[in-house]
Each structure stands twice: as C-alpha cells, then as structure tokens.
Write a protein that holds these residues in place. Sequence first.
Motif, PDB file in Angstrom:
ATOM      1  N   SER A 300      -2.010  -1.398   7.051  1.00  0.00           N
ATOM      2  CA  SER A 300      -1.028  -1.094   6.006  1.00  0.00           C
ATOM      3  C   SER A 300       0.151  -0.295   6.552  1.00  0.00           C
ATOM      4  N   HIS A 301       0.144  -0.037   7.870  1.00  0.00           N
ATOM      5  CA  HIS A 301       1.246   0.655   8.541  1.00  0.00           C
ATOM      6  C   HIS A 301       1.695  -0.207   9.727  1.00  0.00           C
ATOM      7  N   GLN A 302       2.204  -1.380   9.409  1.00  0.00           N
ATOM      8  CA  GLN A 302       2.584  -2.334  10.443  1.00  0.00           C
ATOM      9  C   GLN A 302       3.601  -1.728  11.411  1.00  0.00           C
ATOM     10  N   GLY A 303       3.337  -1.941  12.709  1.00  0.00           N
ATOM     11  CA  GLY A 303       4.262  -1.485  13.734  1.00  0.00           C
ATOM     12  C   GLY A 303       3.992  -0.087  14.254  1.00  0.00           C
ATOM     13  N   TYR A 304       3.031   0.628  13.642  1.00  0.00           N
ATOM     14  CA  TYR A 304       2.721   1.992  14.072  1.00  0.00           C
ATOM     15  C   TYR A 304       1.466   2.002  14.944  1.00  0.00           C
ATOM     16  N   PHE A 305       1.495   2.832  15.986  1.00  0.00           N
ATOM     17  CA  PHE A 305       0.350   2.997  16.879  1.00  0.00           C
ATOM     18  C   PHE A 305      -0.513   4.165  16.388  1.00  0.00           C
ATOM     19  N   PHE A 306      -1.820   3.937  16.263  1.00  0.00           N
ATOM     20  CA  PHE A 306      -2.769   4.997  15.922  1.00  0.00           C
ATOM     21  C   PHE A 306      -3.691   5.221  17.111  1.00  0.00           C
ATOM     22  N   ASP A 307      -3.930   6.510  17.449  1.00  0.00           N
ATOM     23  CA  ASP A 307      -4.919   6.755  18.496  1.00  0.00           C
ATOM     24  C   ASP A 307      -6.318   6.716  17.888  1.00  0.00           C
ATOM     25  N   LEU A 308      -7.344   6.902  18.711  1.00  0.00           N
ATOM     26  CA  LEU A 308      -8.717   6.752  18.228  1.00  0.00           C
ATOM     27  C   LEU A 308      -9.190   7.938  17.399  1.00  0.00           C
ATOM     28  N   ASN A 309      -8.336   8.951  17.249  1.00  0.00           N
ATOM     29  CA  ASN A 309      -8.617  10.040  16.318  1.00  0.00           C
ATOM     30  C   ASN A 309      -7.966   9.801  14.962  1.00  0.00           C
ATOM     31  N   GLY A 314       3.455   6.972  16.087  1.00  0.00           N
ATOM     32  CA  GLY A 314       4.802   6.433  16.019  1.00  0.00           C
ATOM     33  C   GLY A 314       4.885   4.969  16.425  1.00  0.00           C
ATOM     34  N   THR A 315       6.120   4.496  16.631  1.00  0.00           N
ATOM     35  CA  THR A 315       6.354   3.070  16.897  1.00  0.00           C
ATOM     36  C   THR A 315       6.849   2.786  18.313  1.00  0.00           C
ATOM     37  N   ASN A 316       7.150   3.821  19.073  1.00  0.00           N
ATOM     38  CA  ASN A 316       7.730   3.622  20.407  1.00  0.00           C
ATOM     39  C   ASN A 316       6.631   3.631  21.464  1.00  0.00           C
ATOM     40  N   PRO A 321       1.182   7.899  26.110  1.00  0.00           N
ATOM     41  CA  PRO A 321       0.418   7.949  27.360  1.00  0.00           C
ATOM     42  C   PRO A 321      -0.570   6.789  27.424  1.00  0.00           C
ATOM     43  N   ALA A 322      -1.066   6.520  28.609  1.00  0.00           N
ATOM     44  CA  ALA A 322      -2.039   5.440  28.773  1.00  0.00           C
ATOM     45  C   ALA A 322      -3.273   5.718  27.929  1.00  0.00           C
ATOM     46  N   GLY A 323      -3.853   4.652  27.390  1.00  0.00           N
ATOM     47  CA  GLY A 323      -5.050   4.812  26.577  1.00  0.00           C
ATOM     48  C   GLY A 323      -5.233   3.653  25.626  1.00  0.00           C
ATOM     49  N   VAL A 324      -6.246   3.774  24.761  1.00  0.00           N
ATOM     50  CA  VAL A 324      -6.547   2.741  23.771  1.00  0.00           C
ATOM     51  C   VAL A 324      -5.949   3.154  22.434  1.00  0.00           C
ATOM     52  N   TYR A 325      -5.263   2.218  21.795  1.00  0.00           N
ATOM     53  CA  TYR A 325      -4.618   2.469  20.509  1.00  0.00           C
ATOM     54  C   TYR A 325      -4.946   1.326  19.551  1.00  0.00           C
ATOM     55  N   ILE A 326      -4.637   1.554  18.282  1.00  0.00           N
ATOM     56  CA  ILE A 326      -4.804   0.516  17.271  1.00  0.00           C
ATOM     57  C   ILE A 326      -3.435   0.216  16.686  1.00  0.00           C
ATOM     58  N   LEU A 327      -3.051  -1.055  16.730  1.00  0.00           N
ATOM     59  CA  LEU A 327      -1.749  -1.502  16.245  1.00  0.00           C
ATOM     60  C   LEU A 327      -1.961  -2.692  15.322  1.00  0.00           C
ATOM     61  N   ASN A 328      -1.493  -2.572  14.094  1.00  0.00           N
ATOM     62  CA  ASN A 328      -1.609  -3.663  13.114  1.00  0.00           C
ATOM     63  C   ASN A 328      -3.050  -4.136  12.940  1.00  0.00           C
ATOM     64  N   GLY A 329      -3.991  -3.187  13.034  1.00  0.00           N
ATOM     65  CA  GLY A 329      -5.397  -3.513  12.817  1.00  0.00           C
ATOM     66  C   GLY A 329      -6.142  -3.975  14.046  1.00  0.00           C
ATOM     67  N   ASN A 330      -5.477  -3.982  15.214  1.00  0.00           N
ATOM     68  CA  ASN A 330      -6.113  -4.464  16.446  1.00  0.00           C
ATOM     69  C   ASN A 330      -6.061  -3.403  17.530  1.00  0.00           C
ATOM     70  N   LYS A 331      -7.135  -3.330  18.324  1.00  0.00           N
ATOM     71  CA  LYS A 331      -7.155  -2.398  19.455  1.00  0.00           C
ATOM     72  C   LYS A 331      -6.353  -2.983  20.611  1.00  0.00           C
ATOM     73  N   ILE A 332      -5.524  -2.121  21.226  1.00  0.00           N
ATOM     74  CA  ILE A 332      -4.775  -2.535  22.408  1.00  0.00           C
ATOM     75  C   ILE A 332      -4.908  -1.445  23.461  1.00  0.00           C
ATOM     76  N   THR A 333      -4.702  -1.810  24.703  1.00  0.00           N
ATOM     77  CA  THR A 333      -4.759  -0.850  25.801  1.00  0.00           C
ATOM     78  C   THR A 333      -3.381  -0.727  26.429  1.00  0.00           C
ATOM     79  N   ILE A 334      -2.908   0.510  26.537  1.00  0.00           N
ATOM     80  CA  ILE A 334      -1.634   0.777  27.198  1.00  0.00           C
ATOM     81  C   ILE A 334      -1.944   1.390  28.553  1.00  0.00           C
ATOM     82  N   LYS A 335      -1.413   0.776  29.606  1.00  0.00           N
ATOM     83  CA  LYS A 335      -1.701   1.236  30.971  1.00  0.00           C
ATOM     84  C   LYS A 335      -0.502   1.960  31.554  1.00  0.00           C
TER      85      LYS A 335
END
Length: 335
Positions: A300-309, A314-316, A321-335
């Motif tokens: 429900s917050h399209q375009g925003y990155f959520f950490d695992l806490n 934000g959107t940028n 930092p590198a890690g696992v995030y959730i974006l648009n309902g999906n987990k992604i990894t930023i290296k």
Amino acid sequence: MALPLSTFAQTQIFYESFNENSGTGGNDDAWTGSIANNNSVKTDNEGWELTKAYGASQCLKFGANSSLGSAVTPAINGVKDTTWVSFRAGAWANDSKTLKISASSGTLEQTSVELGDATWKTYTIKLIGASNGVKITFAAAQKSKNRFFLDDVTLTVDGEAAGSTDPSTDNPTTGDQTDEAVTASVKSISEWNELADGTIAQLYIADSENARVIAVEDDQATLKNDKGDVLIMRGFTKNPTMKVQQHVAGYIIGKKNFQDGLSVLDGIKKTSTYLLLIADPVTESNVETAILQIEAVSRSHQGYFFDLNGVNRGTNQALLPAGVYILNGNKITIK
C-alpha cells in the motif's frame, strides 16, 4: 494467544478515568467561575470515599471556597514491593497549589506535590512496601482556597515510573497541540474506527485484542489486531519506541482522523503513552510473521523501501546501505 499483562514492562492494577462525569471544569480548560458545581459524581470503580467532590469535565473537582476536599481510592490489590502511583491534577485558578498524598500502608517517597495553576500536570510517585488493600488519599492542604481537579488515577507495578511531572516531556506531540475535552471513550480499535473524524476520545485496547505493531515510519506506528482492524498512531513520541511485532494494550487519548482509507489516532496535547503497555517482540506460531506484515504494508506504499524492522527508508535506492529490503510487497537485495 493473548499475552498476560505481566509480560509487559508495567502491569496496571488500578485505573480511574472519571470519564462519566459531564460537568464543566478541568478538561474543558475552565478553571474558575461558575463551573464544577454538580454534586452528582460518577466513578468507574466502586468504593471511593469523596469529600466535597463535584462532577467536572470528565474529571472531578474537590473543595469549595472554604471547605477542604479529599478523595480516597477503593482498596487496591495486586501491589508489590514497589508500586507506582500516577495521577493528573491541577489547581483552581489562583488557589493554593499544595496537594497532599498519603497511603494506608507502605511508604510514599513524596507526600505532597505542587500543582500547576489552572493547568494539568501528571505526577508519578513511588510507593514502597504497601500491602494488598492499600488506599491512596488525595487531599487539599488547607480548607480555604485550596480547590483542585483530579483525573486518571493509576497504579502500576513491575516497571519504571510511568512518567515525569509533565507528560509532554515524555511523549511530546508533533501534531495537534489543542487541549480539547475528551468527548468519547471506546474499548477497541474497531470502535475507534467508527468514531466521527475530529473526535477527541480515549481508546482502550484490551490485551485479548492482540494488537500488533506491523509498521513503523518516523513518528507513525501502524497497529493491526487479530480481527484485521488497522489503526495508525502518529504525531507523538512513543515511549518506549514501538517496534514491529510488538504487542500493544492499554489506554491512550487522541484525535480520530482518516488517512488513505485507514483510521488514525493523532496526538494532541493530552496524548501520552504512560497508560499504554508495549511488549517486547513476540513470535507465537499463530501470529503472522513480521515479514509478511511488512510486505502487506509495503504493497500500500508503492515505491517505498522498507527494512526488515518495518521502517520506511524512503524511495531513493542510492541512499540505502546494502541489505535486504521490501519493495512493493517483494523482498529485494541491495548490494
């Protein structure tokens, strides 16, 4: 599975709201004149011993121009070696400001407080060695011109002090700074959601409601109970800070609003979490995992990155930092 309140930092063993009183004075910011003259007073708990008490605006006023007022609580059980006595009080405009406090057993670390003139303050006093059945007395220090208002009398155990002498230092609000009178009292998130927008109300969240923190963003925390009711709390500092998957129960006052199709409790001047019990994160098998809940919020917050806490980062992506995030309902990894 509901958590027993003993698992919280604080366990509330007594609470009196005086909310059923519909007179004038105190919570409507009237502190002098022809107010609080209703001899019919109402209490949540039976057994109060009241002298020169008058129903005011969801609180009680004690004393007359030349008569001493006092309030003695019912007998209270569940006390421990250390018990915290918390209450809100304020002096009639230009009257004496000394309020005496005593206990029928045990020792109070403070036996009087200096009230604010025509304003509310919240006080917390340590009670040591009390016995079950203890009664707490609030009394004017003198008969003449020592009128006072009393509200939100609370006893808690198993925790730190519920707050300082000014709740705004513990839970400063960043939103609406009005100090309007509470006009409603509801007993679930579902009932809160039915309130009209703009209503100033007290919300009680029962332990059995299993309300969990499912997302945290700046000064905003989103709660969801086991029936699927959702509530956003915003505009005030949560003390302690709320974290995803924590269990929340207790009392809180705020203003009902609406945001993006979801119900909101906005902080006002009277908002404080000192009666809100916030548990450490839990992992019962019958509760959705925090990851699934964060995924639901992120959709429900399209375009925003959520950490695992569950924190909105934000959107940028370039700033993360590198890690696992959730974006648009999906987990992604930023290296």
